[in-house]
Design a protein around this motif. Structure first.
Motif, PDB file in Angstrom:
ATOM      1  N   PHE A 296       0.863  -1.184   0.000  1.00 11.00           N
ATOM      2  CA  PHE A 296       0.000   0.000   0.000  1.00 11.00           C
ATOM      3  C   PHE A 296       0.893   1.225   0.000  1.00 11.00           C
ATOM      4  O   PHE A 296       1.605   1.501   0.968  1.00 11.00           O
ATOM      5  N   HIS A 297       0.858   1.980  -1.107  1.00  9.29           N
ATOM      6  CA  HIS A 297       1.739   3.124  -1.285  1.00  9.29           C
ATOM      7  C   HIS A 297       0.968   4.430  -1.109  1.00  9.29           C
ATOM      8  O   HIS A 297      -0.146   4.573  -1.630  1.00  9.29           O
ATOM      9  N   SER A 298       1.564   5.385  -0.411  1.00  4.10           N
ATOM     10  CA  SER A 298       0.921   6.681  -0.163  1.00  4.10           C
ATOM     11  C   SER A 298       1.998   7.745  -0.021  1.00  4.10           C
ATOM     12  O   SER A 298       3.192   7.460  -0.131  1.00  4.10           O
ATOM     13  N   ASP A 299       1.563   8.975   0.250  1.00  8.57           N
ATOM     14  CA  ASP A 299       2.536  10.010   0.570  1.00  8.57           C
ATOM     15  C   ASP A 299       2.866   9.933   2.062  1.00  8.57           C
ATOM     16  O   ASP A 299       2.462   8.984   2.749  1.00  8.57           O
ATOM     17  N   ARG A 300       3.557  10.951   2.564  1.00 10.55           N
ATOM     18  CA  ARG A 300       3.989  10.942   3.965  1.00 10.55           C
ATOM     19  C   ARG A 300       3.045  11.727   4.869  1.00 10.55           C
ATOM     20  O   ARG A 300       3.431  12.138   5.964  1.00 10.55           O
ATOM     21  N   ASP A 327       7.517  14.840  -3.234  1.00 13.52           N
ATOM     22  CA  ASP A 327       7.692  14.349  -4.600  1.00 13.52           C
ATOM     23  C   ASP A 327       6.409  13.686  -5.082  1.00 13.52           C
ATOM     24  O   ASP A 327       6.170  12.503  -4.831  1.00 13.52           O
ATOM     25  N   CYS A 328       5.559  14.439  -5.793  1.00 18.81           N
ATOM     26  CA  CYS A 328       4.279  13.900  -6.240  1.00 18.81           C
ATOM     27  C   CYS A 328       4.451  12.841  -7.319  1.00 18.81           C
ATOM     28  O   CYS A 328       3.564  12.006  -7.522  1.00 18.81           O
ATOM     29  N   TRP A 329       5.591  12.837  -8.024  1.00 23.57           N
ATOM     30  CA  TRP A 329       5.811  11.853  -9.082  1.00 23.57           C
ATOM     31  C   TRP A 329       5.960  10.444  -8.521  1.00 23.57           C
ATOM     32  O   TRP A 329       5.814   9.466  -9.266  1.00 23.57           O
ATOM     33  N   ASP A 330       6.266  10.324  -7.227  1.00 23.13           N
ATOM     34  CA  ASP A 330       6.375   8.999  -6.618  1.00 23.13           C
ATOM     35  C   ASP A 330       5.014   8.336  -6.440  1.00 23.13           C
ATOM     36  O   ASP A 330       4.945   7.155  -6.106  1.00 23.13           O
ATOM     37  N   ASN A 331       3.952   9.110  -6.630  1.00 24.56           N
ATOM     38  CA  ASN A 331       2.591   8.556  -6.575  1.00 24.56           C
ATOM     39  C   ASN A 331       1.811   9.061  -7.793  1.00 24.56           C
ATOM     40  O   ASN A 331       0.653   9.463  -7.698  1.00 24.56           O
ATOM     41  N   ALA A 332       2.454   9.016  -8.951  1.00 22.54           N
ATOM     42  CA  ALA A 332       1.918   9.610 -10.175  1.00 22.54           C
ATOM     43  C   ALA A 332       0.555   9.057 -10.599  1.00 22.54           C
ATOM     44  O   ALA A 332      -0.303   9.825 -11.036  1.00 22.54           O
ATOM     45  N   PRO A 333       0.310   7.739 -10.502  1.00 23.68           N
ATOM     46  CA  PRO A 333      -1.007   7.241 -10.945  1.00 23.68           C
ATOM     47  C   PRO A 333      -2.171   7.864 -10.190  1.00 23.68           C
ATOM     48  O   PRO A 333      -3.213   8.173 -10.778  1.00 23.68           O
ATOM     49  N   THR A 334      -2.004   8.050  -8.876  1.00 27.77           N
ATOM     50  CA  THR A 334      -3.090   8.635  -8.092  1.00 27.77           C
ATOM     51  C   THR A 334      -3.231  10.118  -8.398  1.00 27.77           C
ATOM     52  O   THR A 334      -4.350  10.640  -8.466  1.00 27.77           O
ATOM     53  N   GLU A 335      -2.108  10.803  -8.599  1.00 26.84           N
ATOM     54  CA  GLU A 335      -2.170  12.214  -8.984  1.00 26.84           C
ATOM     55  C   GLU A 335      -2.875  12.353 -10.331  1.00 26.84           C
ATOM     56  O   GLU A 335      -3.654  13.288 -10.546  1.00 26.84           O
ATOM     57  N   SER A 336      -2.607  11.430 -11.247  1.00 26.50           N
ATOM     58  CA  SER A 336      -3.272  11.452 -12.548  1.00 26.50           C
ATOM     59  C   SER A 336      -4.773  11.222 -12.392  1.00 26.50           C
ATOM     60  O   SER A 336      -5.588  11.840 -13.095  1.00 26.50           O
TER      61      SER A 336
END
Length: 398
Positions: A296-300, A327-336
């Motif tokens: 499960f990946h998320s931001d901090r 770094d929003c690119w580390d969770n790019a799919p959700t940002e998209s």
């Protein structure tokens, strides 16, 4: 974990939303399929809500005031359904009768033909007579091999354009037309859309903020921007966004499966407490019933680093992964995903209440999961992509 314990994992928010959809006139079988619950379970929730005994894990039964509020919400949803037909059909409302018939045929699984005909000002008998003359309201293989006229093609393009709320440019429009059995070339679609001023809504930049100024433990970045998954329930991602309403902010947390970019869990609340993200994770875990080891990946953000969410991950035997700071690119799919939602449904909209915003978000997520085509998935919807994958696995095993 026992089935009884799992059953208690449904949040009261989830149950009330399901019941509200049914009471608003949605077909129970369709609602159950969209939400990923057994049809019998949904019928049980409806009965319990009527009795005032519907509750979630550790919750008290729904009060009489809550029942009345749910009834009023259901009535508002019914009115909204009729309003949405007019609004979604606004692109075809002032068009010719063939365009209206094409739009009704495309949306016949969403709204009844009689209701849609009434809202668009055409007769039901006229619609069925029109479809009878065509032979069917579904494109046949024979029909797919016949060149469609410019007038008929324009009717289909306008109907689809209204259905997807101007989200598709000409590449996706062409794929959608072909998927519906209409033989047409890319250049012809591009030229026709340009000539008639039919284009996708423009993209905008959206600022996403995360409260990472805390002393809570940080999990390592297990993905390192590798957003590929070879099977469902290998990697999930989560994030929070907020939506402005006249009543105040509405906060939305989602959980996406990176395998097919499907929304597998969500929660909407007027606050950004830890329960917001935990409820979204809980919904995803119950609906998908994954084996141990899901990443499960998320931001901090403090909601994801907090004890409540981390305890849930441990209980579900999931691995926590977090992006690097800022770094929003580390969770790019959700940002998209946020970009698609906001451009597709929220940009330029004004919501008087949180309820209105919630209805719009749920409606779009249903469209996103079941019907919105993705270029990264070979121009099919997330649900269709996973369905095809399961079919392929069965074929391999046979």
């Amino acid at each position: 974990m026992s089935e009884a314990k799992r059953r208690a994992r449904y949040t009261l928010e989830f149950k009330l939303e399901a019941v509200r959809l049914v009471k608003a006139g949605r077909v129970a079988a369709v609602t159950a399929k969209v939400l990923g619950v057994p049809k019998q379970t949904l019928h049980s929730w409806v009965r319990l809500e009527k009795k005032g005994t519907l509750k979630g894990a550790g919750d008290k039964p729904v009060s009489a005031e809550q029942m009345e509020l749910a009834r009023l919400r259901a009535e508002l949803a019914r009115v909204k359904m009729e309003r949405d037909i007019l609004k979604k059909g606004d692109g075809v409302l002032r068009k010719g009768i063939d365009v209206k018939y094409a739009w009704i045929a495309i949306n016949r699984q969403r709204w009844s033909v009689s209701v849609a005909c009434d809202m668009l000002g055409v007769s039901t008998s006229g619609y069925f007579e029109h479809m009878r003359r065509k032979g069917t309201d579904k494109p046949s293989k024979a029909g797919a091999n016949k060149r469609i006229s410019n007038e008929a093609l324009l009717a289909h393009i306008r109907a689809i354009h209204a259905e997807v709320k101007q989200e598709y440019g000409w590449p996706k429009m062409c794929k959608e037309l072909v998927a519906r059995g209409i033989r047409v070339g890319k250049e012809r679609v591009r030229r026709m859309m340009k000539e008639h001023g039919i284009k996708a809504r423009g993209k905008r930049k959206f600022v996403v903020t995360t409260d990472s100024k805390h002393s809570l433990p940080i999990a390592p970045n297990l993905l390192q921007r590798n957003f590929t998954a070879t099977a469902p329930n290998q990697v999930w991602t989560g994030d929070i966004t907020y939506i402005a309403t006249d009543e105040g902010w509405l906060y939305l947390a989602v959980v996406l499966d990176l395998f097919n970019r499907q929304v597998v869990g969500w929660s909407m609340q007027p606050h950004m407490h830890s329960s917001l993200v935990t409820d979204a994770l809980r919904m995803a875990w119950f609906r998908r019933a994954p084996e141990a080891g899901v990443i499960f990946h998320s931001d901090r953000g403090s909601q994801y680093c907090g004890h409540e969410l981390q305890a849930a991950l441990a209980d579900y035997k999931m691995k926590s992964s977090m992006s690097r700071k800022g770094d929003c690119w580390d969770n790019a799919p959700t940002e998209s995903f946020w970009g698609r939602l906001k451009v597709g449904r929220l940009y330029g909209r004004k919501f008087e209440t949180r309820r209105q915003a919630m209805d719009e978000v749920i409606d779009w997520m249903t469209f996103y999961n079941h019907r919105r085509i993705h270029s990264t998935l070979g121009y099919v919807s997330p649900m269709q992509f996973e369905k095809s994958w399961h079919a392929a696995q069965l074929k391999k095993a046979a």
